[in-house]
Design an enzyme around this catalytic site. Sequence first.
Site, mmCIF file in Angstrom:
data_model
loop_
_atom_site.group_PDB
_atom_site.id
_atom_site.type_symbol
_atom_site.label_atom_id
_atom_site.label_comp_id
_atom_site.label_asym_id
_atom_site.label_seq_id
_atom_site.Cartn_x
_atom_site.Cartn_y
_atom_site.Cartn_z
ATOM 1 N N ASN A 71 0.862 -1.188 0.000
ATOM 2 C CA ASN A 71 0.000 0.000 0.000
ATOM 3 C C ASN A 71 0.897 1.235 0.000
ATOM 4 O OD1 ASN A 71 -1.410 2.278 0.992
ATOM 5 N ND2 ASN A 71 -3.056 0.967 1.749
ATOM 6 N N HIS A 131 1.191 6.254 1.640
ATOM 7 C CA HIS A 131 1.962 7.211 2.439
ATOM 8 C C HIS A 131 3.219 7.711 1.732
ATOM 9 C CE1 HIS A 131 -1.019 7.176 5.385
ATOM 10 N NE2 HIS A 131 -0.937 5.868 5.558
ATOM 11 N N HIS A 139 -5.392 3.818 -1.958
ATOM 12 C CA HIS A 139 -6.712 4.261 -1.502
ATOM 13 C C HIS A 139 -6.967 5.669 -2.031
ATOM 14 C CE1 HIS A 139 -9.478 4.937 2.283
ATOM 15 N NE2 HIS A 139 -10.096 5.210 1.143
ATOM 16 N N ARG A 157 -8.956 8.499 -1.609
ATOM 17 C CA ARG A 157 -9.923 9.034 -0.639
ATOM 18 C C ARG A 157 -10.739 10.152 -1.255
ATOM 19 N NH1 ARG A 157 -9.990 8.547 4.913
ATOM 20 N NH2 ARG A 157 -8.710 6.841 5.643
ATOM 21 N N ARG A 175 -6.378 13.024 0.103
ATOM 22 C CA ARG A 175 -5.295 13.476 0.991
ATOM 23 C C ARG A 175 -3.956 12.816 0.670
ATOM 24 N NH1 ARG A 175 -7.021 10.696 6.684
ATOM 25 N NH2 ARG A 175 -8.963 11.746 6.214
ATOM 26 N N GLU A 197 -8.529 0.801 -3.232
ATOM 27 C CA GLU A 197 -9.413 0.960 -2.070
ATOM 28 C C GLU A 197 -10.261 2.205 -2.287
ATOM 29 O OE1 GLU A 197 -7.150 1.190 1.480
ATOM 30 O OE2 GLU A 197 -6.173 -0.712 1.145
ATOM 31 N N THR A 207 -8.053 4.297 8.090
ATOM 32 C CA THR A 207 -9.314 3.542 8.051
ATOM 33 C C THR A 207 -9.451 2.783 9.369
ATOM 34 O OG1 THR A 207 -8.898 3.346 5.693
ATOM 35 C CG2 THR A 207 -10.690 2.031 6.585
ATOM 36 N N GLU A 219 -11.446 -8.582 3.144
ATOM 37 C CA GLU A 219 -10.159 -8.258 3.768
ATOM 38 C C GLU A 219 -10.450 -8.036 5.241
ATOM 39 O OE1 GLU A 219 -7.420 -5.688 1.782
ATOM 40 O OE2 GLU A 219 -6.497 -5.052 3.669
ATOM 41 N N HIS A 242 -3.859 -3.973 7.864
ATOM 42 C CA HIS A 242 -3.906 -2.771 8.703
ATOM 43 C C HIS A 242 -3.052 -2.951 9.953
ATOM 44 C CE1 HIS A 242 -5.615 1.240 9.456
ATOM 45 N NE2 HIS A 242 -5.215 0.954 10.681
HETATM 46 N N1 PXP Z 1 -5.909 -2.677 3.912
HETATM 47 C C1 PXP Z 1 -6.828 -1.687 3.882
HETATM 48 C C2 PXP Z 1 -8.188 -2.034 3.370
HETATM 49 C C3 PXP Z 1 -6.517 -0.388 4.293
HETATM 50 O O1 PXP Z 1 -7.448 0.572 4.256
HETATM 51 C C4 PXP Z 1 -5.198 -0.114 4.721
HETATM 52 C C5 PXP Z 1 -4.817 1.277 5.125
HETATM 53 O O2 PXP Z 1 -5.545 1.664 6.193
HETATM 54 C C6 PXP Z 1 -4.275 -1.147 4.730
HETATM 55 C C7 PXP Z 1 -4.653 -2.429 4.327
HETATM 56 C C8 PXP Z 1 -2.845 -0.937 5.142
HETATM 57 O O3 PXP Z 1 -2.772 -0.556 6.461
HETATM 58 P P1 PXP Z 1 -1.364 -0.067 7.019
HETATM 59 O O4 PXP Z 1 -1.031 1.197 6.264
HETATM 60 O O5 PXP Z 1 -1.625 0.155 8.467
HETATM 61 O O6 PXP Z 1 -0.359 -1.140 6.747
#
Ligand code: PXP
Length: 255
Positions: free
Chosen positions: A18, A21, A54, A56, A60, A81, A112, A162, A200
Amino acid sequence: MTPTPAIARSGVPRLGFNLDHVATLRNARGGTHPDPVRAAIMAAAAGADGITAHLREDRRHIGDDDLPRIMAATSLPLNLEMAATDEMASIAIRLAPHAVCIVPERRAERTTEGGLDVVRDIQWLPRIIGPLLDAGIRVSLFIGPDPRQIEAAVSVGAQVVELHTGAYADAGRDVEAELRRLTDGAAQAAGLGLEVHAGHGLTFDNVAPVAALPQIAELNIGHFLVGEAIFVGLECAIGKMRRLIAEARQAAVSS
Ligand code: PXP
């Protein structure tokens, strides 16, 4: 549609990187560096099996222009996402990513924070999910490991769930209880014919017990990997996560 790689050439869950960031950092200065596309290319080189982003409603981190650039730059499947809105569904249908993961979204949250309430939205969700499925997009729902939510996910037509691992990651002394919920949830979901993903808050320290669950086909991990990349580089961080996931699954299979 990109075919989903088998759960495992080797029985090992796929790692979805992901990269939200990377975009958060870029957007802090409003320029073009660091570019999430470069991160996607590096993730592929480091052994990630997919890219997760994602989009949003407030944009952001990932922006609309990032998504086609990411899709053009790598052959890894994109897991988009998004919130369950008409705007997001039409963006997804236009882009045609490999998969969509529908997530809850509140403007005031930092990330999230919880799973979707599929039970509450059981009438509404099929109106979003149906056109995505018709467009050949795989549909996943981000939910807590709650038996009622898992049953509802089947009834709204999702192919994948998920499981939200945030409560497990933050559980402290209750970690065994949270792992039990994930274990039971993964077994229930797979028993109902769903493909099971999780994500997550996963880190080098807490990923192994989740990766060891036999039904987990994919883990989506972002914040920790981007943070760790500051210290060791992205390829090294992703490579180590990939290794830990593989070792956890192989140890579970041979025990
Ligand atoms: N899976 C989903 C559906 C998410 O929304 C997120 C980000 O919140 C993640 C995985 C990855 O989470 P993290 O950034 O905490 O590893």
